[in-house]
Design an enzyme around this catalytic site. Sequence first.
Site, PDB file in Angstrom:
ATOM      1  N   SER A 121       1.058  -1.176   0.166  1.00  0.00           N
ATOM      2  CA  SER A 121      -0.035  -0.010   0.020  1.00  0.00           C
ATOM      3  C   SER A 121       1.037   1.307   0.257  1.00  0.00           C
ATOM      4  O   SER A 121       1.944   1.306   0.543  1.00  0.00           O
ATOM      5  CB  SER A 121      -0.869  -0.022   1.413  1.00  0.00           C
ATOM      6  OG  SER A 121      -1.307   1.282   1.573  1.00  0.00           O
ATOM      7  N   LYS A 181       2.021  -3.869   6.641  1.00  0.00           N
ATOM      8  CA  LYS A 181       2.410  -3.923   5.339  1.00  0.00           C
ATOM      9  C   LYS A 181       3.896  -3.651   5.208  1.00  0.00           C
ATOM     10  O   LYS A 181       4.648  -4.369   4.369  1.00  0.00           O
ATOM     11  CB  LYS A 181       1.720  -2.823   4.653  1.00  0.00           C
ATOM     12  CG  LYS A 181       0.204  -3.106   4.323  1.00  0.00           C
ATOM     13  CD  LYS A 181      -0.201  -4.131   3.385  1.00  0.00           C
ATOM     14  CE  LYS A 181      -1.397  -4.880   3.199  1.00  0.00           C
ATOM     15  NZ  LYS A 181      -1.810  -5.930   2.652  1.00  0.00           N
ATOM     16  N   TYR A 197      -2.202  -1.302  10.711  1.00  0.00           N
ATOM     17  CA  TYR A 197      -2.434  -2.009   9.444  1.00  0.00           C
ATOM     18  C   TYR A 197      -1.101  -1.461   8.428  1.00  0.00           C
ATOM     19  O   TYR A 197      -0.689  -2.184   7.803  1.00  0.00           O
ATOM     20  CB  TYR A 197      -3.909  -1.420   8.812  1.00  0.00           C
ATOM     21  CG  TYR A 197      -3.744  -1.433   7.311  1.00  0.00           C
ATOM     22  CD1 TYR A 197      -4.108  -2.705   6.867  1.00  0.00           C
ATOM     23  CD2 TYR A 197      -3.530  -0.565   6.424  1.00  0.00           C
ATOM     24  CE1 TYR A 197      -4.141  -2.929   5.422  1.00  0.00           C
ATOM     25  CE2 TYR A 197      -3.611  -0.678   5.010  1.00  0.00           C
ATOM     26  CZ  TYR A 197      -3.840  -1.968   4.554  1.00  0.00           C
ATOM     27  OH  TYR A 197      -3.896  -2.133   3.229  1.00  0.00           O
TER      28      TYR A 197
HETATM   29  P1  NAD Z   1     -10.819  -7.829   0.990  1.00  0.00           P
HETATM   30  O1  NAD Z   1     -11.076  -7.678   2.257  1.00  0.00           O
HETATM   31  O2  NAD Z   1     -11.938  -7.632  -0.062  1.00  0.00           O
HETATM   32  O3  NAD Z   1     -10.099  -8.951   0.457  1.00  0.00           O
HETATM   33  C1  NAD Z   1      -8.974  -9.752   1.244  1.00  0.00           C
HETATM   34  C2  NAD Z   1      -9.706 -11.201   1.237  1.00  0.00           C
HETATM   35  O4  NAD Z   1      -8.599 -11.837   2.134  1.00  0.00           O
HETATM   36  C3  NAD Z   1     -10.916 -11.505   1.807  1.00  0.00           C
HETATM   37  O5  NAD Z   1     -11.844 -12.134   0.927  1.00  0.00           O
HETATM   38  C4  NAD Z   1     -10.746 -12.254   3.330  1.00  0.00           C
HETATM   39  O6  NAD Z   1     -11.848 -12.937   3.564  1.00  0.00           O
HETATM   40  C5  NAD Z   1      -9.341 -12.910   2.932  1.00  0.00           C
HETATM   41  N1  NAD Z   1      -8.453 -13.175   4.255  1.00  0.00           N
HETATM   42  C6  NAD Z   1      -8.381 -12.275   4.924  1.00  0.00           C
HETATM   43  N2  NAD Z   1      -7.536 -12.872   5.882  1.00  0.00           N
HETATM   44  C7  NAD Z   1      -7.492 -14.201   5.481  1.00  0.00           C
HETATM   45  C8  NAD Z   1      -6.759 -15.423   6.039  1.00  0.00           C
HETATM   46  N3  NAD Z   1      -5.919 -15.153   7.091  1.00  0.00           N
HETATM   47  N4  NAD Z   1      -6.664 -16.391   5.444  1.00  0.00           N
HETATM   48  C9  NAD Z   1      -7.435 -16.711   4.366  1.00  0.00           C
HETATM   49  N5  NAD Z   1      -7.932 -15.410   3.727  1.00  0.00           N
HETATM   50  C10 NAD Z   1      -8.080 -14.296   4.337  1.00  0.00           C
HETATM   51  O7  NAD Z   1      -9.853  -6.605   0.564  1.00  0.00           O
HETATM   52  P2  NAD Z   1      -9.246  -5.887  -0.742  1.00  0.00           P
HETATM   53  O8  NAD Z   1      -9.615  -4.576  -0.910  1.00  0.00           O
HETATM   54  O9  NAD Z   1      -9.552  -6.732  -2.061  1.00  0.00           O
HETATM   55  O10 NAD Z   1      -7.673  -5.914  -0.420  1.00  0.00           O
HETATM   56  C11 NAD Z   1      -6.793  -6.861  -0.950  1.00  0.00           C
HETATM   57  C12 NAD Z   1      -5.485  -6.702  -0.265  1.00  0.00           C
HETATM   58  O11 NAD Z   1      -4.996  -5.462  -0.835  1.00  0.00           O
HETATM   59  C13 NAD Z   1      -5.243  -6.509   0.924  1.00  0.00           C
HETATM   60  O12 NAD Z   1      -3.983  -7.224   1.655  1.00  0.00           O
HETATM   61  C14 NAD Z   1      -5.320  -4.963   1.303  1.00  0.00           C
HETATM   62  O13 NAD Z   1      -4.665  -4.828   2.633  1.00  0.00           O
HETATM   63  C15 NAD Z   1      -4.584  -4.792   0.095  1.00  0.00           C
HETATM   64  N6  NAD Z   1      -4.604  -3.226  -0.266  1.00  0.00           N
HETATM   65  C16 NAD Z   1      -6.096  -2.893  -0.503  1.00  0.00           C
HETATM   66  C17 NAD Z   1      -6.143  -1.495  -0.533  1.00  0.00           C
HETATM   67  C18 NAD Z   1      -7.846  -1.087  -0.830  1.00  0.00           C
HETATM   68  O14 NAD Z   1      -7.976   0.325  -0.774  1.00  0.00           O
HETATM   69  N7  NAD Z   1      -8.784  -1.841  -1.031  1.00  0.00           N
HETATM   70  C19 NAD Z   1      -5.176  -0.410  -0.762  1.00  0.00           C
HETATM   71  C20 NAD Z   1      -3.859  -1.142  -0.553  1.00  0.00           C
HETATM   72  C21 NAD Z   1      -3.720  -2.341  -0.130  1.00  0.00           C
HETATM   73  N1  UFG Z   2     -13.383  10.330   3.235  1.00  0.00           N
HETATM   74  C1  UFG Z   2     -14.409  11.092   3.761  1.00  0.00           C
HETATM   75  N2  UFG Z   2     -15.599  10.640   4.082  1.00  0.00           N
HETATM   76  C2  UFG Z   2     -15.651   9.258   4.203  1.00  0.00           C
HETATM   77  C3  UFG Z   2     -14.687   8.415   4.019  1.00  0.00           C
HETATM   78  C4  UFG Z   2     -13.349   8.944   3.387  1.00  0.00           C
HETATM   79  O1  UFG Z   2     -14.474  12.421   3.416  1.00  0.00           O
HETATM   80  O2  UFG Z   2     -16.682   8.748   4.666  1.00  0.00           O
HETATM   81  C5  UFG Z   2     -12.173  10.793   2.797  1.00  0.00           C
HETATM   82  C6  UFG Z   2     -11.120  10.557   3.565  1.00  0.00           C
HETATM   83  O3  UFG Z   2     -10.836  11.451   4.721  1.00  0.00           O
HETATM   84  C7  UFG Z   2      -9.796  10.805   2.497  1.00  0.00           C
HETATM   85  C8  UFG Z   2     -10.698  10.188   1.270  1.00  0.00           C
HETATM   86  O4  UFG Z   2     -11.869  10.468   1.645  1.00  0.00           O
HETATM   87  O5  UFG Z   2      -9.597  12.051   2.402  1.00  0.00           O
HETATM   88  C9  UFG Z   2     -10.091   8.732   1.167  1.00  0.00           C
HETATM   89  O6  UFG Z   2     -10.131   8.146   2.159  1.00  0.00           O
HETATM   90  P1  UFG Z   2     -10.658   6.281   2.051  1.00  0.00           P
HETATM   91  O7  UFG Z   2     -10.611   5.873   3.526  1.00  0.00           O
HETATM   92  O8  UFG Z   2     -11.219   6.057   1.007  1.00  0.00           O
HETATM   93  O9  UFG Z   2      -8.880   6.184   1.703  1.00  0.00           O
HETATM   94  P2  UFG Z   2      -7.517   6.278   2.269  1.00  0.00           P
HETATM   95  O10 UFG Z   2      -6.833   7.157   1.288  1.00  0.00           O
HETATM   96  O11 UFG Z   2      -7.689   6.858   3.835  1.00  0.00           O
HETATM   97  O12 UFG Z   2      -6.934   4.847   2.390  1.00  0.00           O
HETATM   98  C10 UFG Z   2      -6.812   4.039   1.711  1.00  0.00           C
HETATM   99  C11 UFG Z   2      -6.952   2.539   1.863  1.00  0.00           C
HETATM  100  C12 UFG Z   2      -5.760   2.236   2.835  1.00  0.00           C
HETATM  101  C13 UFG Z   2      -4.512   2.562   2.246  1.00  0.00           C
HETATM  102  C14 UFG Z   2      -4.592   3.999   1.851  1.00  0.00           C
HETATM  103  C15 UFG Z   2      -3.254   4.198   0.963  1.00  0.00           C
HETATM  104  O13 UFG Z   2      -8.087   2.184   2.640  1.00  0.00           O
HETATM  105  O14 UFG Z   2      -5.853   0.652   3.071  1.00  0.00           O
HETATM  106  O15 UFG Z   2      -5.534   4.257   0.932  1.00  0.00           O
HETATM  107  O16 UFG Z   2      -3.025   3.331  -0.107  1.00  0.00           O
HETATM  108  F1  UFG Z   2      -3.471   2.451   3.064  1.00  0.00           F
END
Ligand code: NAD
Ligand code: UFG
Length: 337
Positions: free
Chosen positions: A124, A153, A149
């Site tokens: 991330s 990472k 979190y």
């Molecule tokens: P998500 O929660 O939709 O998907 C994660 C999946 O992993 C889920 O289906 C969950 O059931 C499974 N899981 C969790 N722990 C497990 C375990 N111990 N064993 C087996 N399965 C398990 O999340 P996502 O948005 O698809 O994110 C996927 C990856 O990307 C995560 O590692 C997350 O931290 C990373 N990531 C997401 C974002 C974002 O904004 N969505 C940003 C940066 C990084």
């Molecule tokens: N925000 C609002 N209202 C809401 C939710 C979010 O105003 O109800 C704003 C937040 O303050 C931020 C922006 O929208 O300014 C984006 O917020 P998100 O929570 O959607 O995303 P973040 O950038 O905070 O975090 C995301 C992922 C993290 C990751 C990070 C950096 O959720 O897992 O991007 O990659 F670590």
Amino acid sequence: MKVLITGGAGYIGSHTTVELLEAGHEVVVVDNLCNGSEVALRRVEDITGKTVDFVCADIRDREAMDAVLAHHDIDAVIHFAGLKAVGQSVSQPLTYYENNVNGTLVLCQAMEAAGVRRIVFSSSATVYGSEAPVPYVETTPRGTTSNPYGTSKAMVEKVLEDLVEADERWSVALLRYFNPIGAHPSGKIGEDPQGIPNNLMPFIAQVAVGRRDELTIFGGDYATVDGTCERDYLHVVDLAVGHLKALKAVSERGVSVYNLGTGQGVSVLQMVNSFTRVTDVAVPYRVGARRAGDLPAFWADAAKAEKELGWVAGKSLDDMMADTWRWQSGNPEGYGG
Ligand code: NAD
Ligand code: UFG
């Protein structure tokens, strides 16, 4: 290639499974369904016309991981499985380190024992910490993370780097995602957060579909284009394609690190206005207090992924809005509806 996808029943994993299957790869999904859905995998089968090999297991279960790796001739692992709620990680640090860090250790131990040494990891932008200059570039060292979190990472990145350092047969791609949003253009799969969404895009979508009354914008007094925070939002299908390209990187040995983003900052207000312009659906909002831990603005320098992988986030913000709305309006209650 035959690819093991951990967390493949989740948001990004399900979209990546579609892209891999459509590109002709074979896929095995392992997910414990703590935040994913088997319905998502059935929908992946609908979209692709192919069968998804699914094993319901926890990556921390060494015997289960050994069995999966013994039964399938896996070439590479794409590792999505993990917990991702920043706020929850602050109140439950042990749960987050146990799942995200220990889970990866067990997965890598099973991979090592099976002789599978190629891994693409979901990292991330949060690993750059709060002090890094914007845009974030991969040569900037990891910074000080501000929640468990983010720290999980950064820790996993370091573990994987040390693994390559110790044994050159390992190859690792660390993909640093910016803010993935949107849904598959079919409208069949998308983001389905449990409970109140933490993230902006699913919150906007749930207000639009009538599940929530209004959006609270967290802070209107930042030194940004309009006082609201700016982020680099990229389409989840572009992100999924990035994983396909990263499989190429793990065919070579060593560690490669890529930012996956568009390179553009977009403010919260701009997001709300784009959604309404594209969908013609109003999103009532009010501007509230800042959210603790939010950075004012950051976006990617994504030049390295373009140069080395030939990857660009080609889909527009309008595509992200239209596809989010197709998914949310067609599935108001997500996979549970
Ligand atoms: P998500 O929660 O939709 O998907 C994660 C999946 O992993 C889920 O289906 C969950 O059931 C499974 N899981 C969790 N722990 C497990 C375990 N111990 N064993 C087996 N399965 C398990 O999340 P996502 O948005 O698809 O994110 C996927 C990856 O990307 C995560 O590692 C997350 O931290 C990373 N990531 C997401 C974002 C974002 O904004 N969505 C940003 C940066 C990084
Ligand atoms: N925000 C609002 N209202 C809401 C939710 C979010 O105003 O109800 C704003 C937040 O303050 C931020 C922006 O929208 O300014 C984006 O917020 P998100 O929570 O959607 O995303 P973040 O950038 O905070 O975090 C995301 C992922 C993290 C990751 C990070 C950096 O959720 O897992 O991007 O990659 F670590």
